[in-house]
Motif scaffolding. Structure first.
Motif, mmCIF file in Angstrom:
data_model
loop_
_atom_site.group_PDB
_atom_site.id
_atom_site.type_symbol
_atom_site.label_atom_id
_atom_site.label_comp_id
_atom_site.label_asym_id
_atom_site.label_seq_id
_atom_site.Cartn_x
_atom_site.Cartn_y
_atom_site.Cartn_z
ATOM 1 N N LEU A 50 0.831 -1.206 0.000
ATOM 2 C CA LEU A 50 0.000 0.000 0.000
ATOM 3 C C LEU A 50 0.868 1.260 0.000
ATOM 4 O O LEU A 50 0.549 2.249 -0.674
ATOM 5 N N GLU A 51 1.969 1.214 0.728
ATOM 6 C CA GLU A 51 2.890 2.351 0.717
ATOM 7 C C GLU A 51 3.476 2.564 -0.678
ATOM 8 O O GLU A 51 3.661 3.706 -1.121
ATOM 9 N N ASN A 52 3.756 1.464 -1.383
ATOM 10 C CA ASN A 52 4.279 1.575 -2.750
ATOM 11 C C ASN A 52 3.262 2.227 -3.683
ATOM 12 O O ASN A 52 3.620 3.040 -4.546
ATOM 13 N N VAL A 53 1.990 1.857 -3.511
ATOM 14 C CA VAL A 53 0.943 2.479 -4.333
ATOM 15 C C VAL A 53 0.853 3.963 -4.017
ATOM 16 O O VAL A 53 0.703 4.796 -4.926
ATOM 17 N N LEU A 54 0.950 4.301 -2.741
ATOM 18 C CA LEU A 54 0.892 5.701 -2.343
ATOM 19 C C LEU A 54 2.031 6.496 -2.991
ATOM 20 O O LEU A 54 1.828 7.625 -3.468
ATOM 21 N N ALA A 55 3.217 5.891 -3.037
ATOM 22 C CA ALA A 55 4.350 6.558 -3.695
ATOM 23 C C ALA A 55 4.097 6.725 -5.186
ATOM 24 O O ALA A 55 4.433 7.764 -5.776
ATOM 25 N N THR A 56 3.481 5.722 -5.804
ATOM 26 C CA THR A 56 3.144 5.814 -7.225
ATOM 27 C C THR A 56 2.182 6.974 -7.479
ATOM 28 O O THR A 56 2.314 7.705 -8.468
ATOM 29 N N LEU A 57 1.228 7.150 -6.578
ATOM 30 C CA LEU A 57 0.226 8.202 -6.759
ATOM 31 C C LEU A 57 0.834 9.602 -6.650
ATOM 32 O O LEU A 57 0.292 10.554 -7.216
ATOM 33 N N LYS A 58 1.924 9.727 -5.947
ATOM 34 C CA LYS A 58 2.590 11.033 -5.876
ATOM 35 C C LYS A 58 3.208 11.399 -7.220
ATOM 36 O O LYS A 58 3.305 12.576 -7.572
ATOM 37 N N ARG A 59 3.612 10.366 -7.970
ATOM 38 C CA ARG A 59 4.183 10.596 -9.301
ATOM 39 C C ARG A 59 3.106 10.637 -10.377
ATOM 40 O O ARG A 59 3.203 11.390 -11.344
ATOM 41 N N THR A 60 2.087 9.790 -10.195
ATOM 42 C CA THR A 60 1.012 9.670 -11.189
ATOM 43 C C THR A 60 -0.326 9.782 -10.478
ATOM 44 O O THR A 60 -0.888 8.776 -10.029
ATOM 45 N N PRO A 61 -0.873 10.956 -10.313
ATOM 46 C CA PRO A 61 -2.111 11.152 -9.550
ATOM 47 C C PRO A 61 -3.304 10.411 -10.162
ATOM 48 O O PRO A 61 -3.365 10.185 -11.373
ATOM 49 N N ALA A 62 -4.233 10.045 -9.314
ATOM 50 C CA ALA A 62 -5.474 9.402 -9.736
ATOM 51 C C ALA A 62 -6.656 10.116 -9.088
ATOM 52 O O ALA A 62 -6.476 11.004 -8.244
ATOM 53 N N LYS A 63 -7.857 9.719 -9.478
ATOM 54 C CA LYS A 63 -9.066 10.381 -8.996
ATOM 55 C C LYS A 63 -9.870 9.549 -8.007
ATOM 56 O O LYS A 63 -10.703 10.089 -7.275
ATOM 57 N N MET A 64 -9.658 8.217 -7.996
ATOM 58 C CA MET A 64 -10.484 7.365 -7.142
ATOM 59 C C MET A 64 -9.848 5.988 -7.002
ATOM 60 O O MET A 64 -8.926 5.630 -7.753
ATOM 61 N N VAL A 65 -10.360 5.218 -6.025
ATOM 62 C CA VAL A 65 -9.979 3.818 -5.853
ATOM 63 C C VAL A 65 -11.203 2.967 -6.155
ATOM 64 O O VAL A 65 -12.248 3.113 -5.507
ATOM 65 N N VAL A 66 -11.103 2.103 -7.148
ATOM 66 C CA VAL A 66 -12.223 1.278 -7.584
ATOM 67 C C VAL A 66 -12.117 -0.116 -6.958
ATOM 68 O O VAL A 66 -11.057 -0.747 -7.017
ATOM 69 N N TYR A 67 -13.217 -0.577 -6.359
ATOM 70 C CA TYR A 67 -13.207 -1.916 -5.760
ATOM 71 C C TYR A 67 -14.590 -2.545 -5.839
ATOM 72 O O TYR A 67 -15.595 -1.859 -6.033
#
Length: 306
Positions: free
Chosen positions: A233-250
């Motif tokens: 989850l921390e890795n995904v958070l780091a990815t989002l700092k580089r590549t922003p997103a609008k939502m989490v789909v589940y």
């Protein structure tokens, strides 16, 4: 040939057309979307048993005696295929011992054969998680695929029940007219979603993203079917700092805790989607299923978590 397909449930089987006559065609379906489509195409001509629910992970079904009995009685088996049900269909079919519905028989229908499969791996490596050799099997996330499956499924019903062939043709024509109009409506409503970047809890939405023009920038699962750790989850958070997103789909059936963590730490809203008919309120039929799916995505785009 693609392997067996069928479905099992955790003791929960949904029965459509309980009032069907004794002469009705007995259909065993693996997933709720095919039960819902059969209701549109066959109505009272069919006695449809749905072996799973939208609140179950269809990869992880256990064959039960009740499922074996329904399989043994079936005139037709309708499943997604592409190894979606590989974990439990073969033992179910072996114990059910119904030659009418084995792969290759007239009573066997595999929906994924009629759509263009996405995410077909170039090589198979089980160390990469729950990889499907024929492509991503979650074809129900796009209404375009439902439309592609409807005609061959109606033809299969007419083949097995020629006395009602004309009615199946009429029901398909009515469904197709309404479906094309509904798809045009959904596409128009979903226009704001085009180009939107998202995070997915599981790689289950490729057909929906392709249909709506959305982009998946990360998944919470490090590999398909592998629950995420804190480090993931921390890795995904780091990815989002580089590549922003609008939502989490589940999906409604999935553990919401990783999504909740990501919502809290990223500030992104979560879009809880039904995944199959019956997954959320108002999704008992195919039309409601996509109505609610589009609305949930638009709500998340406007900052509202499900």
């Amino acid at each position: 040939m693609k392997p067996y397909l069928i479905v099992a449930a955790l003791g929960l089987g949904a029965v459509f057309s309980q009032t069907a006559s004794a002469a009705a065609l007995k259909v065993f379906t693996c997933e709720p979307e095919w039960g819902a489509l059969l209701q549109e195409l066959g109505g009272d001509h069919l006695d449809v048993y749905v072996a799973t629910s939208a609140l179950q992970d269809v990869h992880k079904i256990q064959p039960r005696p009740s499922l074996i009995a329904k399989y043994r009685q079936a005139d037709l088996v309708v499943c997604t295929g592409s190894e979606l049900e590989i974990g439990w269909l073969p033992p179910l079919a072996e114990k059910g011992n119904n030659p009418r519905v084995i792969p290759g028989a007239a009573g066997y229908f595999e929906a994924s054969r009629y759509v263009h499969m996405l995410e077909v791996p170039e090589k198979l490596d089980r160390s990469e998680g729950d990889v499907h050799p024929f492509g991503n099997p979650h074809i129900q996330t796009s209404p375009e695929n439902i439309g592609l499956v409807a005609k061959p499924l109606a033809d299969k019903l007419a083949e097995l029940d020629p006395a009602d062939k004309a009615d199946y043709a009429q029901r398909y024509a009515s469904f197709d007219t309404r479906w094309q109009a509904a798809m045009a409506k959904w596409t128009a409503e979903a226009a704001p979603l085009k180009g939107v970047a998202v995070v997915s809890a599981h790689k289950g939405w490729v057909y929906m993203y392709h249909w709506l023009g959305m982009t998946e920038v990360a998944t919470l699962e490090p590999k398909p079917g592998i629950p995420p750790s804190g480090a993931d989850l921390e890795n995904v958070l780091a990815t989002l700092k580089r590549t922003p997103a609008k939502m989490v789909v589940y999906a409604a059936y999935q553990d919401p805790r990783p999504v909740g963590w990501m919502e809290e730490h990223s500030g992104l809203p979560g879009a809880r989607l039904p995944f199959s008919p019956g997954g959320l309120k108002g999704t008992d039929d195919l039309f409601g299923f996509y109505d609610v799916t589009i609305q949930q995505l638009l709500n998340a785009l406007n900052g509202k978590s499900s």
